[in-house]
Write an enzyme that holds these catalytic residues in place. Structure first.
Site, PDB file in Angstrom:
ATOM      1  N   TYR A 178       0.831  -1.211   0.000  1.00 10.57           N
ATOM      2  CA  TYR A 178       0.000   0.000   0.000  1.00 10.57           C
ATOM      3  C   TYR A 178       0.865   1.261   0.000  1.00 10.57           C
ATOM      4  O   TYR A 178       0.623   2.205  -0.767  1.00 10.57           O
ATOM      5  CB  TYR A 178      -0.902  -0.045   1.230  1.00 10.57           C
ATOM      6  CG  TYR A 178      -1.865   1.097   1.392  1.00 10.57           C
ATOM      7  CD1 TYR A 178      -3.016   1.187   0.614  1.00 10.57           C
ATOM      8  CD2 TYR A 178      -1.643   2.081   2.354  1.00 10.57           C
ATOM      9  CE1 TYR A 178      -3.917   2.231   0.777  1.00 10.57           C
ATOM     10  CE2 TYR A 178      -2.538   3.121   2.536  1.00 10.57           C
ATOM     11  CZ  TYR A 178      -3.668   3.190   1.744  1.00 10.57           C
ATOM     12  OH  TYR A 178      -4.556   4.223   1.917  1.00 10.57           O
ATOM     13  N   LYS A 182       0.983   4.029  -2.958  1.00 12.60           N
ATOM     14  CA  LYS A 182       0.645   5.422  -2.695  1.00 12.60           C
ATOM     15  C   LYS A 182       1.803   6.357  -3.015  1.00 12.60           C
ATOM     16  O   LYS A 182       1.596   7.496  -3.457  1.00 12.60           O
ATOM     17  CB  LYS A 182       0.203   5.593  -1.247  1.00 12.60           C
ATOM     18  CG  LYS A 182      -1.134   4.915  -0.930  1.00 12.60           C
ATOM     19  CD  LYS A 182      -2.241   5.371  -1.868  1.00 12.60           C
ATOM     20  CE  LYS A 182      -3.619   4.919  -1.430  1.00 12.60           C
ATOM     21  NZ  LYS A 182      -4.678   5.343  -2.382  1.00 12.60           N
TER      22      LYS A 182
END
Length: 317
Positions: A178, A182
């Site tokens: 993640y 991002k």
């Protein structure tokens, strides 16, 4: 196109991905409130890890809310991480409303695991939905704006608002997939901003903090709302910034990273040089680097990462 302060997006068309729940839902409702016609995209899988049967229900419900409030909305239930379905999403917007003006990329999933335990599929699936999904929709929106600019002989109206996370800013030990996705989204956004500026298009990225299905365990017991007060982690605190960035008022905001939550917006600078060392020779030697760098880091904890989130007071807890 004339606009009013009450409906600065009147006559505009917006796509919001992952708009069936949480942040995406709040953003879609806000853009519609500001006058935009909204294409509500959501794959509808019930699991926050992207599993379960696809369900049009969440997207349909948000579209109904927009229409009940006097707005205009249509639904797309495709997977933005699929290149063809992302193209179909942009095509739906242009076929239905004549053009696309605003793209809000929000769709994502979580498959949290420590680095040493993470499987290849857990890595690939999160990168696919977040980073590739942002690329896919941005790619087809960019082509639309470039082609329109060529046809019309000048700049057009275009806004891209992407979604990153504080996991990129401050690290997240249990989310290497993640955090990497991002971080990649920030790089994609700044590249998009540079590439599309000449066509009249801006691209910005937000790091929102909100209590949603994706973060319910992260924020359990954190910042609980007082009786009769809006939850400080409500997605409603994030949506107005998205509305602003989508508006004509934000014409000079481009390539920016903004953190938003609980009634606060922080503009984050690009990384700056903290210290600089030059060799006294033609090439550094190990001993010279040891003499320069080791004292610089001597009193720092070994787990210290970039300080941006610490300086802003944004770490959880």
């Amino acid at each position: 196109m004339p606009t009013s302060t009450s409906e600065p997006l009147k006559g505009r068309t917006a796509i919001v991905t992952g708009a069936g729940r949480g942040l995406g839902r709040a953003e879609a409702l806000e853009l519609a409130r500001l006058g935009a016609s909204v294409v509500v995209n959501d794959f509808g899988r019930p699991g926050r890890d992207g599993t379960g049967a696809a369900d049009a229900g969440p997207a349909e419900q948000v579209a109904r809310e927009i229409r009940a409030d006097g707005g205009t909305a249509t639904v797309h239930t495709g997977d933005v991480a699929d290149h063809q379905q992302a193209e179909e999403l942009v095509q739906l917007a242009t076929d239905t409303y004549g053009r696309l003006d605003i793209l809000v990329n929000n769709a994502g999933i979580l498959r949290d695991r420590m680095l040493f335990s993470m499987t290849e599929d857990e890595w690939d699936s999160v990168i696919r939905v977040h980073l590739k999904g942002h690329f896919n929709t941005s790619h087809f929106a960019a082509r639309h704006w470039r082609d329109r600019s060529k046809r019309e002989g000048g700049p057009v109206y275009g806004r891209v608002i992407n979604t990153s996370s504080e996991a990129y800013l401050a690290g997240s030990a249990g989310q290497p997939n993640y955090a990497a996705a991002k971080g990649g989204i920030v790089g994609l956004t700044t590249s998009t901003a540079l590439a599309l500026a000449k066509y009249g298009v801006t691209a910005n990225v937000i790091c929102p903090r909100a209590r949603t299905r994706m973060t319910e365990d992260v924020f359990a017991g954190f910042g609980e709302p007082e009786a009769g007060r809006l939850d400080p982690l409500s997605p409603r605190h994030v949506a107005p910034l998205v509305g602003y960035l989508a508006s004509p008022a934000a014409a000079n905001v481009n390539g920016q990273l903004l953190v938003v939550h609980g009634g606060m917006v922080a503009v984050v600078e690009r990384p700056r040089i903290q210290a600089k060392f030059d060799t006294a020779q033609d090439v550094f030697t190990y001993d010279e680097l040891d003499a320069l760098l080791t004292p610089h880091y001597k009193d720092r904890p070994p787990n210290e990462t970039f300080a941006a989130a610490e300086v802003l007071g944004l770490r959880h807890g």
